[in-house]
Design a protein around this motif. Structure first.
Motif, PDB file in Angstrom:
ATOM      1  N   VAL A 145     -59.125  12.752 -37.746  1.00 24.26           N
ATOM      2  CA  VAL A 145     -59.205  13.254 -39.122  1.00 24.26           C
ATOM      3  C   VAL A 145     -60.217  12.445 -39.917  1.00 24.26           C
ATOM      4  O   VAL A 145     -61.064  13.000 -40.644  1.00 24.26           O
ATOM      5  CB  VAL A 145     -57.817  13.214 -39.797  1.00 24.26           C
ATOM      6  CG1 VAL A 145     -57.944  13.481 -41.300  1.00 24.26           C
ATOM      7  CG2 VAL A 145     -56.884  14.239 -39.158  1.00 24.26           C
ATOM      8  N   ILE A 148     -63.738  13.385 -38.809  1.00 21.52           N
ATOM      9  CA  ILE A 148     -64.124  14.713 -39.306  1.00 21.52           C
ATOM     10  C   ILE A 148     -64.494  14.635 -40.781  1.00 21.52           C
ATOM     11  O   ILE A 148     -65.520  15.179 -41.217  1.00 21.52           O
ATOM     12  CB  ILE A 148     -62.982  15.722 -39.088  1.00 21.52           C
ATOM     13  CG1 ILE A 148     -62.756  15.973 -37.593  1.00 21.52           C
ATOM     14  CG2 ILE A 148     -63.294  17.048 -39.788  1.00 21.52           C
ATOM     15  CD1 ILE A 148     -61.501  16.770 -37.298  1.00 21.52           C
ATOM     16  N   GLU A 149     -63.651  13.971 -41.565  1.00 22.67           N
ATOM     17  CA  GLU A 149     -63.907  13.869 -42.998  1.00 22.67           C
ATOM     18  C   GLU A 149     -65.184  13.072 -43.258  1.00 22.67           C
ATOM     19  O   GLU A 149     -65.978  13.406 -44.145  1.00 22.67           O
ATOM     20  CB  GLU A 149     -62.716  13.206 -43.696  1.00 22.67           C
ATOM     21  CG  GLU A 149     -61.422  14.021 -43.640  1.00 22.67           C
ATOM     22  CD  GLU A 149     -61.462  15.240 -44.562  1.00 22.67           C
ATOM     23  OE1 GLU A 149     -62.480  15.444 -45.251  1.00 22.67           O
ATOM     24  OE2 GLU A 149     -60.468  15.991 -44.579  1.00 22.67           O
ATOM     25  N   ARG A 152     -68.165  15.281 -42.506  1.00 19.67           N
ATOM     26  CA  ARG A 152     -68.365  16.253 -43.583  1.00 19.67           C
ATOM     27  C   ARG A 152     -69.054  15.611 -44.782  1.00 19.67           C
ATOM     28  O   ARG A 152     -69.957  16.210 -45.392  1.00 19.67           O
ATOM     29  CB  ARG A 152     -67.027  16.849 -43.999  1.00 19.67           C
ATOM     30  CG  ARG A 152     -66.460  17.866 -43.026  1.00 19.67           C
ATOM     31  CD  ARG A 152     -65.195  18.492 -43.590  1.00 19.67           C
ATOM     32  NE  ARG A 152     -64.695  19.574 -42.745  1.00 19.67           N
ATOM     33  CZ  ARG A 152     -63.632  20.310 -43.019  1.00 19.67           C
ATOM     34  NH1 ARG A 152     -62.932  20.064 -44.128  1.00 19.67           N
ATOM     35  NH2 ARG A 152     -63.256  21.294 -42.198  1.00 19.67           N
ATOM     36  N   ARG A 157     -71.117  18.920 -39.409  1.00 17.31           N
ATOM     37  CA  ARG A 157     -69.912  19.702 -39.106  1.00 17.31           C
ATOM     38  C   ARG A 157     -69.497  19.468 -37.671  1.00 17.31           C
ATOM     39  O   ARG A 157     -70.278  19.669 -36.743  1.00 17.31           O
ATOM     40  CB  ARG A 157     -70.160  21.203 -39.308  1.00 17.31           C
ATOM     41  CG  ARG A 157     -68.924  22.062 -39.028  1.00 17.31           C
ATOM     42  CD  ARG A 157     -69.179  23.526 -39.315  1.00 17.31           C
ATOM     43  NE  ARG A 157     -70.007  24.150 -38.291  1.00 17.31           N
ATOM     44  CZ  ARG A 157     -69.513  24.708 -37.173  1.00 17.31           C
ATOM     45  NH1 ARG A 157     -68.206  24.685 -36.932  1.00 17.31           N
ATOM     46  NH2 ARG A 157     -70.319  25.275 -36.303  1.00 17.31           N
ATOM     47  N   ARG A 188     -56.024  22.766 -38.198  1.00 21.28           N
ATOM     48  CA  ARG A 188     -56.263  22.499 -39.628  1.00 21.28           C
ATOM     49  C   ARG A 188     -57.754  22.511 -39.961  1.00 21.28           C
ATOM     50  O   ARG A 188     -58.169  23.005 -41.003  1.00 21.28           O
ATOM     51  CB  ARG A 188     -55.652  21.144 -39.993  1.00 21.28           C
ATOM     52  CG  ARG A 188     -55.571  20.877 -41.484  1.00 21.28           C
ATOM     53  CD  ARG A 188     -55.154  19.447 -41.782  1.00 21.28           C
ATOM     54  NE  ARG A 188     -54.229  18.903 -40.803  1.00 21.28           N
ATOM     55  CZ  ARG A 188     -54.034  17.601 -40.621  1.00 21.28           C
ATOM     56  NH1 ARG A 188     -54.715  16.708 -41.338  1.00 21.28           N
ATOM     57  NH2 ARG A 188     -53.180  17.165 -39.713  1.00 21.28           N
ATOM     58  N   TYR A 189     -58.574  21.982 -39.044  1.00 17.47           N
ATOM     59  CA  TYR A 189     -60.010  21.872 -39.304  1.00 17.47           C
ATOM     60  C   TYR A 189     -60.830  22.909 -38.536  1.00 17.47           C
ATOM     61  O   TYR A 189     -62.055  22.805 -38.492  1.00 17.47           O
ATOM     62  CB  TYR A 189     -60.490  20.461 -38.953  1.00 17.47           C
ATOM     63  CG  TYR A 189     -60.012  19.410 -39.929  1.00 17.47           C
ATOM     64  CD1 TYR A 189     -60.714  19.159 -41.107  1.00 17.47           C
ATOM     65  CD2 TYR A 189     -58.852  18.683 -39.686  1.00 17.47           C
ATOM     66  CE1 TYR A 189     -60.268  18.205 -42.011  1.00 17.47           C
ATOM     67  CE2 TYR A 189     -58.400  17.733 -40.583  1.00 17.47           C
ATOM     68  CZ  TYR A 189     -59.117  17.494 -41.736  1.00 17.47           C
ATOM     69  OH  TYR A 189     -58.674  16.548 -42.645  1.00 17.47           O
TER      70      TYR A 189
END
Length: 276
Positions: A145, A148-149, A152, A157, A188-189
């Motif tokens: 997580v 990924i964040e 971003r 991506r 979720r992503y």
């Protein structure tokens, strides 16, 4: 092409060849070649197919895809032949899949060296994510997580996450709870989960329960496996997620990239090794 580095496994193998030629004792650990003789049943199938020297269907011979679907169904994963694509090995299948997804990929650390290399070849970026202590082949969900964040925030991506069941190089597994949490993060992503299960059939009954991401998120998981680890033959990919129309279309185009350009007489083309 000069900017593309030599494959780490190929480089190691070339060093081993030179040492062997120099008369030095070598224990090869670079390639996953068993060095075993070809089974007589496979030899017979190869001979029987020797006259079939034309290119076959893009996704593989129907008999092969049907046999592969039967293999997964017997493993407890109901599969129809239309969701199976055959290719000339795991590497080109993974390469075509990453090309179809068209985004960066999260990779467990440590992991097989080709994952990151293939991402680089298509212009994507591998994002390394640590595995939980005592586990292998699976990104730590909380760390994933954060990665990924962070990607971003940097304008990147991540569209896929890799898992290996069981892991190469550690030989370990992801705990079922960890695998389920990973699937939740992928949902979720909106990530595609690529589950490389080339060594799955080398897990024996005395081993702990093996969990695959496809057990928890079949609609977004692609399972890659093959006969190489057991029979030294061509590999298979099982597509599971339906995805939006555009994504499905890209994967269908990837199947054309994944096609093999070797002639027909390969025993696995008839699905025979998958039937056991």
């Amino acid at each position: 092409m000069s900017a593309i580095p030599l494959s780490a496994t190929l480089a190691a193998n070339e060093i081993l060849i030179r040492k062997r030629q120099a008369g030095e004792p070598v224990l090869p650990l670079s390639f996953g070649e068993a060095g075993l003789p070809v089974h007589p049943v496979l030899k017979a199938a190869l001979g029987a197919a020797a006259g079939r020297n034309a290119y076959g269907p893009v996704a593989g011979q129907p008999a092969l895809r049907e046999a592969a679907a039967g293999y997964w169904t017997r493993r407890g994963l109901p599969t129809i032949p239309d969701t199976v694509i055959a290719g000339p090995g795991t590497k080109p299948l993974l390469f075509g899949l990453l090309l179809a997804i068209g985004a960066d990929v999260a990779v467990p650390q440590p992991s097989w060296v080709s994952y990151a290399a293939q991402a680089g070849l298509i212009g994507a970026r591998p994002h390394f994510v640590p595995t939980p202590p005592g586990e292998g082949g699976i990104c730590d969900p909380a760390s994933l997580v954060r990665v990924i964040e962070g990607a971003r925030a940097a304008g990147r991506r991540i569209g896929a996450v890799l898992a290996t069941v069981p892991d190469n190089p550690t030989g370990r597994f992801g705990d079922p709870a960890t695998v389920e949490n990973l699937a939740d993060v992928a949902t979720r992503y909106d990530l595609i989960v690529i589950s490389d299960e080339i060594y799955r059939d080398l897990v024996y009954d005395s081993a702990p329960a093996v969990a695959s991401p496809v057990d928890f998120a079949p609609e977004r998981t692609v399972v890659t496996t093959g006969l190489a680890a057991r029979h030294r033959q061509r590999d298979l990919v099982r597509r599971r997620w339906p995805g939006p129309g555009g994504r499905r279309a890209r994967v269908r185009r990837a199947s054309r990239i994944d096609r093999t350009d070797s002639p027909q007489p390969v025993p696995a083309r008839n699905g025979m090794p998958c039937r056991g």
